[in-house]
Scaffold this motif. Sequence first.
Motif, PDB file in Angstrom:
ATOM      1  N   LEU A  38       0.930  -1.197  -0.003  1.00  0.00           N
ATOM      2  CA  LEU A  38       0.142   0.141  -0.011  1.00  0.00           C
ATOM      3  C   LEU A  38       0.910   1.148   0.065  1.00  0.00           C
ATOM      4  O   LEU A  38       0.573   2.385  -0.695  1.00  0.00           O
ATOM      5  CB  LEU A  38      -1.045   0.142   1.210  1.00  0.00           C
ATOM      6  CG  LEU A  38      -2.187  -0.811   1.236  1.00  0.00           C
ATOM      7  CD1 LEU A  38      -2.997  -1.098   2.460  1.00  0.00           C
ATOM      8  CD2 LEU A  38      -3.013  -0.892   0.198  1.00  0.00           C
ATOM      9  N   LEU A  39       1.859   1.200   0.635  1.00  0.00           N
ATOM     10  CA  LEU A  39       2.772   2.268   0.768  1.00  0.00           C
ATOM     11  C   LEU A  39       3.559   2.830  -0.336  1.00  0.00           C
ATOM     12  O   LEU A  39       4.068   3.631  -0.814  1.00  0.00           O
ATOM     13  CB  LEU A  39       3.724   2.451   2.056  1.00  0.00           C
ATOM     14  CG  LEU A  39       3.327   2.473   3.328  1.00  0.00           C
ATOM     15  CD1 LEU A  39       4.256   2.152   4.510  1.00  0.00           C
ATOM     16  CD2 LEU A  39       2.471   4.101   3.511  1.00  0.00           C
ATOM     17  N   PHE A  40       3.832   1.423  -0.941  1.00  0.00           N
ATOM     18  CA  PHE A  40       4.630   1.602  -2.483  1.00  0.00           C
ATOM     19  C   PHE A  40       3.940   2.410  -3.295  1.00  0.00           C
ATOM     20  O   PHE A  40       4.243   3.151  -4.291  1.00  0.00           O
ATOM     21  CB  PHE A  40       4.917   0.045  -2.945  1.00  0.00           C
ATOM     22  CG  PHE A  40       5.681  -0.010  -4.064  1.00  0.00           C
ATOM     23  CD1 PHE A  40       7.174   0.372  -4.327  1.00  0.00           C
ATOM     24  CD2 PHE A  40       4.910  -0.328  -5.510  1.00  0.00           C
ATOM     25  CE1 PHE A  40       7.636   0.711  -5.774  1.00  0.00           C
ATOM     26  CE2 PHE A  40       5.628  -0.394  -6.662  1.00  0.00           C
ATOM     27  CZ  PHE A  40       6.941   0.017  -6.646  1.00  0.00           C
ATOM     28  N   MET A  41       2.507   1.876  -3.319  1.00  0.00           N
ATOM     29  CA  MET A  41       1.505   2.567  -4.493  1.00  0.00           C
ATOM     30  C   MET A  41       1.657   4.076  -4.155  1.00  0.00           C
ATOM     31  O   MET A  41       1.359   4.706  -4.983  1.00  0.00           O
ATOM     32  CB  MET A  41       0.310   1.937  -4.382  1.00  0.00           C
ATOM     33  CG  MET A  41       0.090   0.607  -4.993  1.00  0.00           C
ATOM     34  SD  MET A  41      -1.732  -0.286  -4.763  1.00  0.00           S
ATOM     35  CE  MET A  41      -2.159   0.027  -3.244  1.00  0.00           C
ATOM     36  N   GLY A  42       1.771   4.534  -2.830  1.00  0.00           N
ATOM     37  CA  GLY A  42       1.622   5.965  -2.426  1.00  0.00           C
ATOM     38  C   GLY A  42       3.064   6.533  -2.722  1.00  0.00           C
ATOM     39  O   GLY A  42       3.072   7.611  -2.230  1.00  0.00           O
ATOM     40  N   GLY A  43       4.110   5.804  -2.879  1.00  0.00           N
ATOM     41  CA  GLY A  43       5.441   6.248  -3.050  1.00  0.00           C
ATOM     42  C   GLY A  43       6.091   6.488  -1.791  1.00  0.00           C
ATOM     43  O   GLY A  43       7.156   7.185  -1.598  1.00  0.00           O
ATOM     44  N   SER A  44       5.778   6.037  -0.494  1.00  0.00           N
ATOM     45  CA  SER A  44       6.359   6.007   0.898  1.00  0.00           C
ATOM     46  C   SER A  44       6.971   4.789   1.212  1.00  0.00           C
ATOM     47  O   SER A  44       7.210   4.681   2.355  1.00  0.00           O
ATOM     48  CB  SER A  44       5.223   6.322   1.786  1.00  0.00           C
ATOM     49  OG  SER A  44       4.570   7.661   1.376  1.00  0.00           O
ATOM     50  N   GLU A  45       7.370   3.819   0.385  1.00  0.00           N
ATOM     51  CA  GLU A  45       8.095   2.412   0.774  1.00  0.00           C
ATOM     52  C   GLU A  45       9.218   2.825   1.452  1.00  0.00           C
ATOM     53  O   GLU A  45       9.717   2.029   2.308  1.00  0.00           O
ATOM     54  CB  GLU A  45       8.201   1.861  -0.383  1.00  0.00           C
ATOM     55  CG  GLU A  45       8.639   0.058  -0.071  1.00  0.00           C
ATOM     56  CD  GLU A  45       8.903  -0.583  -1.251  1.00  0.00           C
ATOM     57  OE1 GLU A  45       9.070  -1.857  -0.826  1.00  0.00           O
ATOM     58  OE2 GLU A  45       8.899  -0.142  -2.389  1.00  0.00           O
TER      59      GLU A  45
END
Length: 105
Positions: A38-45
């Motif tokens: 989910l964070l990867f999709m938001g760019g926060s991984e």
Amino acid sequence: MAMMDKLKQEFNRGNNMVRKLILVNVSFFVLFQLVRALLFMGGSEATFYTYISSNLMLPLSLSGFLKAPWTLITHMFLHLGIWHLVFNMLTLFWMGSNFQDYSGN
């Protein structure tokens, strides 16, 4: 909801602590992978990995460990990938079962 009921039933069934530890480890792995996706999709991984590595993974230095002693426990539930999890759980199953035979739950 049936899957959660099955997991609860499996967790509460019997006194096999090795089985419970494997279930908890797999559950944490799935949870972390979902959050990471989910964070990867938001760019926060990258931020998530930095938080995990600084607060939950066992530090290399003694001073880092003294600042975060809970990492002695939390690092046991973190796995870098699926094969890391699989081999750790196989080892836990084999070694834990042998240990349980001698010491009990």
